[in-house]
Enzyme design. Structure first.
Site, PDB file in Angstrom:
ATOM      1  N   ILE A  37       0.450  -1.133   0.182  1.00  0.00           N
ATOM      2  CA  ILE A  37       0.060   0.254  -0.014  1.00  0.00           C
ATOM      3  C   ILE A  37       0.842   1.214  -0.226  1.00  0.00           C
ATOM      4  CG2 ILE A  37      -0.236   0.415   2.054  1.00  0.00           C
ATOM      5  CD1 ILE A  37      -3.211   0.476   1.308  1.00  0.00           C
ATOM      6  N   ASN A  91      11.900  -8.222   6.707  1.00  0.00           N
ATOM      7  CA  ASN A  91      11.955  -7.731   8.261  1.00  0.00           C
ATOM      8  C   ASN A  91      11.340  -8.277   9.337  1.00  0.00           C
ATOM      9  OD1 ASN A  91      12.646  -4.950   6.681  1.00  0.00           O
ATOM     10  ND2 ASN A  91      10.293  -4.759   6.697  1.00  0.00           N
ATOM     11  N   GLY A  97      12.122  -3.477  11.628  1.00  0.00           N
ATOM     12  CA  GLY A  97      11.075  -2.607  10.664  1.00  0.00           C
ATOM     13  C   GLY A  97       9.737  -3.596  10.507  1.00  0.00           C
ATOM     14  N   HIS A 104       5.639 -12.251   5.357  1.00  0.00           N
ATOM     15  CA  HIS A 104       5.614 -11.539   4.152  1.00  0.00           C
ATOM     16  C   HIS A 104       6.969 -11.358   3.776  1.00  0.00           C
ATOM     17  CE1 HIS A 104       5.419  -8.598   7.482  1.00  0.00           C
ATOM     18  NE2 HIS A 104       5.507  -7.822   6.753  1.00  0.00           N
TER      19      HIS A 104
HETATM   20  P1  5GP Z   1       6.562  -4.778   7.045  1.00  0.00           P
HETATM   21  O1  5GP Z   1       7.022  -3.291   8.163  1.00  0.00           O
HETATM   22  O2  5GP Z   1       5.598  -5.983   8.270  1.00  0.00           O
HETATM   23  O3  5GP Z   1       7.970  -5.344   6.542  1.00  0.00           O
HETATM   24  O4  5GP Z   1       5.848  -4.327   6.358  1.00  0.00           O
HETATM   25  C1  5GP Z   1       4.224  -4.237   5.843  1.00  0.00           C
HETATM   26  C2  5GP Z   1       4.529  -3.621   5.284  1.00  0.00           C
HETATM   27  O5  5GP Z   1       2.894  -3.401   4.912  1.00  0.00           O
HETATM   28  C3  5GP Z   1       4.537  -2.673   4.869  1.00  0.00           C
HETATM   29  O6  5GP Z   1       4.559  -2.240   3.764  1.00  0.00           O
HETATM   30  C4  5GP Z   1       3.009  -1.384   4.312  1.00  0.00           C
HETATM   31  O7  5GP Z   1       3.023  -0.365   3.921  1.00  0.00           O
HETATM   32  C5  5GP Z   1       2.093  -2.926   3.842  1.00  0.00           C
HETATM   33  N1  5GP Z   1       1.055  -2.331   4.466  1.00  0.00           N
HETATM   34  C6  5GP Z   1       0.220  -1.822   5.237  1.00  0.00           C
HETATM   35  N2  5GP Z   1      -1.334  -2.204   5.854  1.00  0.00           N
HETATM   36  C7  5GP Z   1      -1.674  -2.637   4.443  1.00  0.00           C
HETATM   37  C8  5GP Z   1      -2.448  -3.140   3.814  1.00  0.00           C
HETATM   38  O8  5GP Z   1      -3.375  -3.153   4.032  1.00  0.00           O
HETATM   39  N3  5GP Z   1      -2.251  -3.017   2.636  1.00  0.00           N
HETATM   40  C9  5GP Z   1      -1.390  -3.423   1.745  1.00  0.00           C
HETATM   41  N4  5GP Z   1      -1.422  -3.735   0.793  1.00  0.00           N
HETATM   42  N5  5GP Z   1      -0.163  -3.689   2.408  1.00  0.00           N
HETATM   43  C10 5GP Z   1      -0.105  -2.906   3.488  1.00  0.00           C
END
Ligand code: 5GP
Ligand code: ZN
Length: 118
Positions: A37, A91, A97, A104
């Site tokens: 997103i 991450n 982070g 994922h």
């Molecule tokens: P993390 O910070 O856990 O490595 O990555 C989580 C990712 O999920 C972030 O890059 C963030 O932009 C993305 N993200 C968070 N909420 C949503 C959402 O509702 N939809 C989508 N498509 N991505 C999301």
């Protein structure tokens, strides 16, 4: 009743279940791939196993075949959406982070990438 291996309070379980919309670019029996997103590069897709586990370390320990599936789908997405070259980021832990505690892979590409992860 949620399936075993899913959590009702988990954002990515809800995207996998179709309860929250996302722009899905690829999927298979094991994983889905959808656009981040808040993209950080021309290609920024998240590859998410359907199975709920908190991070890549748990995935490697509990379901290593699914980790291989994540890499295979990431490679397929990079080939179809960019030039086939990509960076894969997991991450792992809040200090790294991680903000969503459903494993994922960030698939990053589509540009000449710099290197300043810290
Ligand atoms: P993390 O910070 O856990 O490595 O990555 C989580 C990712 O999920 C972030 O890059 C963030 O932009 C993305 N993200 C968070 N909420 C949503 C959402 O509702 N939809 C989508 N498509 N991505 C999301
Ligand atoms: Zn989940």
């Amino acid at each position: 009743m949620p399936d075993p291996g899913t959590e009702q309070s988990c954002l990515f379980c809800r995207i996998v279940a179709g309860e929250i919309p996302a722009t899905i670019v690829a999927s298979d029996d094991s994983c889905i791939a959808f656009r981040d997103i808040t993209p950080q590069a021309p290609l920024h897709v998240l590859v998410v196993p359907r199975l709920h586990l908190p991070d890549v370390a748990a995935l490697a320990a509990r379901a290593p075949g699914v980790l291989a599936d994540v890499v295979a789908l990431a490679s397929k997405v990079a080939a179809s959406e960019a030039d086939g070259q990509f960076r894969l980021i997991f991450n792992t832990g809040a200090r790294s982070g991680q903000s969503v505690f459903h494993v994922h892979a960030h698939v990053i590409g589509g540009a000449e990438l710099g290197w300043s992860p810290a």
